[in-house]
Enzyme design. Structure first.
Site, PDB file in Angstrom:
ATOM      1  N   ASP A  73       0.832  -1.208   0.000  1.00 30.46           N
ATOM      2  CA  ASP A  73       0.000   0.000   0.000  1.00 30.46           C
ATOM      3  C   ASP A  73       0.865   1.256   0.000  1.00 30.46           C
ATOM      4  O   ASP A  73       2.010   1.233   0.439  1.00 30.46           O
ATOM      5  CB  ASP A  73      -0.878   0.065   1.261  1.00 30.46           C
ATOM      6  CG  ASP A  73      -1.841  -1.095   1.354  1.00 30.46           C
ATOM      7  OD1 ASP A  73      -2.187  -1.667   0.318  1.00 30.46           O
ATOM      8  OD2 ASP A  73      -2.236  -1.409   2.499  1.00 30.46           O
TER       9      ASP A  73
HETATM   10  N1  URA Z   1      -1.182  -5.954   3.907  1.00 29.95           N
HETATM   11  C1  URA Z   1      -1.694  -4.711   3.881  1.00 29.95           C
HETATM   12  O1  URA Z   1      -2.739  -4.456   4.451  1.00 29.95           O
HETATM   13  N2  URA Z   1      -1.009  -3.761   3.215  1.00 29.95           N
HETATM   14  C2  URA Z   1       0.165  -3.980   2.594  1.00 29.95           C
HETATM   15  O2  URA Z   1       0.738  -3.058   2.008  1.00 29.95           O
HETATM   16  C3  URA Z   1       0.681  -5.290   2.640  1.00 29.95           C
HETATM   17  C4  URA Z   1      -0.011  -6.252   3.304  1.00 29.95           C
END
Ligand code: URA
Length: 245
Positions: free
Chosen positions: A106
């Site tokens: 993310d």
């Molecule tokens: N899980 C998440 O919620 N975000 C990420 O970036 C990676 C794993």
């Protein structure tokens, strides 16, 4: 995200043989073969594994490149962004081959991200059938209860199905600030999965970092830095994906 194929004229131009425009002329003149067959269509898509011959000369196959990157938070896991925000490939402008991220983190997540020009490797790493372990450090709001830990370890029902069993280690609970620091290892890679797993119990994730991907970690790197994987590391992680952790 996985740009496995590209247009034939681009591939020829990228090889340094000639310009893209000249490549287009050669294609329409029937002077280009893909895997031994003449290709006269300009839109022809080719994979990196395809053999291209131009005027009887075989193009070299692109060398495979595997990069371990410490992604900072507030960077997009993509090769471009229409809103002009920073993307992970901005950190590798000096690299001439097209690389792209393996899976995604993310925007607000930092940590270990692989990038490569090897589409087959990307499929291997991101396919749900291949269970590579990914370890995250998570800071969350509230106190994580024993029952909640058990739930995460066992598997919980999210809107896109049950989660696979996870390993959970509470590192610190701050009573004054009402926060918990926890390490969680999962074998899947669904969208926003870790955040959703904690939100399931009403805990908002305030910080998320991926610290391990299979046998790989961030040792020796600062945020924004990367390094090339050794052939041995690539081999080991491939084997893990194919034969299990
Ligand atoms: N899980 C998440 O919620 N975000 C990420 O970036 C990676 C794993």
């Amino acid at each position: 995200m996985n740009n496995e194929t590209e247009r034939l004229q681009k591939r020829i131009a990228n090889s340094g043989y000639t310009s893209r425009r000249k490549a287009e002329t050669l294609i329409t003149e029937g002077k280009v073969k893909v895997n031994g067959t003449v290709a006269t269509e300009l839109g022809t898509k080719v994979k990196s594994s395809d053999t291209i011959e131009v005027e009887g000369i075989k193009l070299e196959q692109e060398d495979k490149l595997y990069i371990l990157f410490y992604k900072p938070a507030q960077v997009i896991t993509s090769v471009s962004d229409d809103r002009g925000r920073k993307v992970v490939t901005d950190y590798f402008k000096q690299i001439k081959t097209r690389i792209y991220p393996v899976g995604r983190l993310d925007y607000d997540t930092s940590g270990l991200l692989l990038l490569t020009n090897d589409g087959e490797f990307t499929n291997l790493m991101t396919h749900p059938r291949y269970k590579i372990k990914k370890k995250y450090v998570v800071k969350l709001k509230g106190y994580l209860m024993r029952e909640e830990v058990k739930g995460l370890e066992h598997g919980i029902q999210l809107e896109d199905g049950m989660t696979q069993p996870a390993t959970v280690k509470v590192k610190n609970q701050d009573k004054d600030k009402n926060t918990t620091l926890v390490e969680i290892t999962i074998t899947e890679g669904r969208n926003r999965q870790v955040r959703r797993m904690f939100e399931h119990f009403g805990h908002q994730v305030t910080k998320l970092q991926r610290i391990e991907f299979g046998p790989l970690n961030l040792k020796g790197l600062n945020a924004g830095e990367g390094r090339v994987l050794t052939p041995h590391e690539v081999k080991v992680i491939r084997q893990l994906a194919e034969h299990g952790n």
